[in-house]
Design an enzyme around this catalytic site. Structure first.
Site, PDB file in Angstrom:
ATOM      1  N   ASP A   1     -10.321  -9.663  13.331  1.00  0.00           N
ATOM      2  CA  ASP A   1      -9.551  -9.611  14.678  1.00  0.00           C
ATOM      3  C   ASP A   1      -9.175  -8.161  14.805  1.00  0.00           C
ATOM      4  O   ASP A   1      -8.812  -7.779  15.917  1.00  0.00           O
ATOM      5  CB  ASP A   1      -8.602 -10.500  15.313  1.00  0.00           C
ATOM      6  CG  ASP A   1      -7.667 -11.120  14.421  1.00  0.00           C
ATOM      7  OD1 ASP A   1      -7.646 -10.605  13.065  1.00  0.00           O
ATOM      8  OD2 ASP A   1      -6.993 -11.972  14.525  1.00  0.00           O
TER       9      ASP A   1
ATOM     10  N   HIS B   1      -3.093  -9.797  13.094  1.00  0.00           N
ATOM     11  CA  HIS B   1      -1.716 -10.393  13.306  1.00  0.00           C
ATOM     12  C   HIS B   1      -0.785 -10.488  12.126  1.00  0.00           C
ATOM     13  O   HIS B   1      -1.439 -11.017  11.110  1.00  0.00           O
ATOM     14  CB  HIS B   1      -1.838 -11.676  14.155  1.00  0.00           C
ATOM     15  CG  HIS B   1      -2.638 -11.695  15.545  1.00  0.00           C
ATOM     16  ND1 HIS B   1      -4.026 -11.942  15.625  1.00  0.00           N
ATOM     17  CD2 HIS B   1      -2.297 -11.266  16.631  1.00  0.00           C
ATOM     18  CE1 HIS B   1      -4.560 -12.168  16.609  1.00  0.00           C
ATOM     19  NE2 HIS B   1      -3.516 -11.522  17.579  1.00  0.00           N
TER      20      HIS B   1
ATOM     21  N   TYR C   1     -12.281 -13.011  16.703  1.00  0.00           N
ATOM     22  CA  TYR C   1     -12.754 -13.834  18.027  1.00  0.00           C
ATOM     23  C   TYR C   1     -13.890 -13.095  18.889  1.00  0.00           C
ATOM     24  O   TYR C   1     -14.218 -13.735  19.796  1.00  0.00           O
ATOM     25  CB  TYR C   1     -11.342 -13.968  18.904  1.00  0.00           C
ATOM     26  CG  TYR C   1     -10.418 -14.600  18.088  1.00  0.00           C
ATOM     27  CD1 TYR C   1     -10.472 -15.788  17.753  1.00  0.00           C
ATOM     28  CD2 TYR C   1      -9.405 -13.691  17.467  1.00  0.00           C
ATOM     29  CE1 TYR C   1      -9.514 -16.536  16.886  1.00  0.00           C
ATOM     30  CE2 TYR C   1      -8.341 -14.330  16.609  1.00  0.00           C
ATOM     31  CZ  TYR C   1      -8.680 -15.598  16.445  1.00  0.00           C
ATOM     32  OH  TYR C   1      -7.467 -16.236  15.456  1.00  0.00           O
TER      33      TYR C   1
ATOM     34  N   ASP D   1      -5.515  -9.641   8.656  1.00  0.00           N
ATOM     35  CA  ASP D   1      -5.817 -10.228   9.754  1.00  0.00           C
ATOM     36  C   ASP D   1      -4.845  -9.323  10.963  1.00  0.00           C
ATOM     37  O   ASP D   1      -3.892  -8.603  10.524  1.00  0.00           O
ATOM     38  CB  ASP D   1      -5.192 -11.754  10.126  1.00  0.00           C
ATOM     39  CG  ASP D   1      -5.263 -12.348  11.464  1.00  0.00           C
ATOM     40  OD1 ASP D   1      -6.451 -13.064  11.538  1.00  0.00           O
ATOM     41  OD2 ASP D   1      -4.909 -11.843  12.477  1.00  0.00           O
TER      42      ASP D   1
ATOM     43  N   TYR E   1      -2.543 -20.821  26.614  1.00  0.00           N
ATOM     44  CA  TYR E   1      -1.579 -20.147  27.592  1.00  0.00           C
ATOM     45  C   TYR E   1      -1.583 -18.830  27.628  1.00  0.00           C
ATOM     46  O   TYR E   1      -1.431 -18.144  26.691  1.00  0.00           O
ATOM     47  CB  TYR E   1      -0.100 -20.841  27.847  1.00  0.00           C
ATOM     48  CG  TYR E   1       0.972 -20.110  28.386  1.00  0.00           C
ATOM     49  CD1 TYR E   1       0.842 -20.611  29.804  1.00  0.00           C
ATOM     50  CD2 TYR E   1       1.528 -19.011  28.219  1.00  0.00           C
ATOM     51  CE1 TYR E   1       1.799 -20.162  30.794  1.00  0.00           C
ATOM     52  CE2 TYR E   1       2.516 -18.327  29.072  1.00  0.00           C
ATOM     53  CZ  TYR E   1       2.506 -18.897  30.355  1.00  0.00           C
ATOM     54  OH  TYR E   1       3.544 -18.215  31.260  1.00  0.00           O
TER      55      TYR E   1
ATOM     56  N   HIS F   1      -0.092 -18.216  10.108  1.00  0.00           N
ATOM     57  CA  HIS F   1       0.998 -18.091  11.255  1.00  0.00           C
ATOM     58  C   HIS F   1       1.825 -19.577  10.990  1.00  0.00           C
ATOM     59  O   HIS F   1       2.838 -19.571  11.398  1.00  0.00           O
ATOM     60  CB  HIS F   1       0.384 -18.149  12.543  1.00  0.00           C
ATOM     61  CG  HIS F   1      -0.121 -16.761  13.017  1.00  0.00           C
ATOM     62  ND1 HIS F   1       0.491 -15.765  12.906  1.00  0.00           N
ATOM     63  CD2 HIS F   1      -1.179 -16.616  13.610  1.00  0.00           C
ATOM     64  CE1 HIS F   1      -0.054 -14.578  13.293  1.00  0.00           C
ATOM     65  NE2 HIS F   1      -1.324 -15.239  13.793  1.00  0.00           N
TER      66      HIS F   1
END
Ligand code: Q9C
Ligand code: ZN
Length: 350
Positions: free
Chosen positions: A290, A203, A329, A201, A18, A165
């Site tokens: 990423d 994130h 990605y 990473d 999403y 995560h």
């Protein structure tokens, strides 16, 4: 360098995620791991091996066993409930405020209620093969750790799906089992010593941070896009430094938008100093790529050369090092970037 890889990751092929009110193609695609595998194979300096089965015990040592049970049975229960969609995704958000001032009813609930209680975002579909793929990623990670415990100075686990995560009792952010945390916990149990985790990473690794937040024997150091602007938004600030026995064993370093190699390396040096001061512990690296300048969902500006420089600096710590794949990605350059990082770690030139 020895590389652990399994084709089982191909069973996890999420269709969608999403974004801003729309379903878009999921960025966490099987081709990511295939591209990395091909680039390392073509290099000639990496030897590949399959993971060995490690069972569910190391997973239950880092995660709520009920979460493990949920993921193991989620697909079967979805089908048994008569659902025909090929992806299980939350469509409700059971905030604590829902039950504020009321009891929270018990009971198994609809499969859609189940997924919303275990998965925190709308990026992480559960598909038919997710459980088997996630189990194989854990086996890949634990097998890489076995190599290092067996005397290898480095090993690389080509984990997919990624893990950082995934919290003790929560999945999300493309992550189901926290490969790095499972390895760190397993190393502590097997060696009786300490472990350091370096998470590069883009994130913040909220799951890894949480699992060890109250622990003084596992250091968690992360460099990531400032959570003031970057997913996962709710953690990764400098003020988060641990709790109880873990005070001082979490270090969060936020990176500005557009951060390039030179500035990045100054932050990296702070991270590596903290790891050096922690003492002579094996190192687990959560290797997200990423941070790359062309990454479609991130905003830093690192180059392929930066990754070699980082690998060399990590090598200079002189610690036994288990490198585990997380995000990244921009698939066309992903393999070369991982290769560059790992060659830097081995101090192999271009
Ligand atoms: N539409 C890892 O890199 N989606 N996870 C953010 C973009 C989730 C990243 C919104 C990003 C998860 C392992
Ligand atoms: Zn990431």
């Amino acid at each position: 360098m020895r590389v652990v890889h399994s084709a089982e990751h191909l069973r996890h092929a999420p269709g969608h995620e999403y974004e801003d009110g729309k379903a878009i193609a999921n960025y966490e695609v099987p081709e990511r791991a295939e591209a990395i595998r091909r680039a390392l194979e073509a290099d000639g300096g990496f030897t590949f091996e399959a993971p060995t089965e490690h069972g569910t015990e190391p997973i239950a040592a880092a995660h709520d066993p009920a979460m493990l049970g949920y993921l193991a049975s989620a697909w079967g229960e979805w089908v048994a409930a008569g659902e025909t969609a090929t992806e299980i995704m939350p469509d409700t958000f059971p905030l604590p405020a829902y039950h504020e001032g009321m009891e929270r009813p018990t009971g198994p609930g609809h499969p859609r209620a189940q997924v919303a209680t275990w998965v925190f975002d709308a990026s992480s579909p559960i598909v038919e093969g997710t459980y088997r793929a996630a189990r194989s990623a854990v086996d890949v990670a634990l097998t890489a750790a076995d190599l290092v415990l067996g005397g290898e100075r480095f090993a690389y686990g080509l984990c997919r799906p990624p893990g950082h995560h995934a919290a003790r009792a929560m999945m999300g952010g493309y992550c189901y089992f926290n490969n790095a945390a499972i390895v760190a916990e397993d190393l502590v149990r097997r060696t009786g010593g300490r472990v350091a985790i370096l998470d590069v990473d883009y994130h913040h690794g909220n799951g890894t941070q949480q699992i060890f937040y109250a622990r003084g024997d596992v250091l968690y150091v992360s460099l990531h896009g400032d959570p003031a602007r970057a997913y996962p938004y709710f953690s990764g600030y400098a003020e988060e430094t641990g709790t109880g026995a873990g005070i001082g064993a979490t270090l969060n370093l936020s990176l500005p938008e557009g951060c390039g190699g030179e500035e990045y390396l100054t932050h990296m040096d702070r991270a590596l100093d903290a790891i050096d001061e922690f003492g002579d512990a094996p190192l687990v690296v959560s290797l997200g790529i990423d941070t790359y300048r062309l990454d479609p969902i991130c905003d830093l500006a690192l180059t392929t050369e930066t990754y070699a420089a980082v690998g060399r600096r990590v090598a200079a710590l002189g610690r036994p090092t288990i490198v585990l794949q997380e995000g990244g990605y921009y698939v066309p350059d992903l393999g070369q970037n991982v290769r560059s990082w790992l060659r830097g770690l081995e101090e192999r030139g271009d």
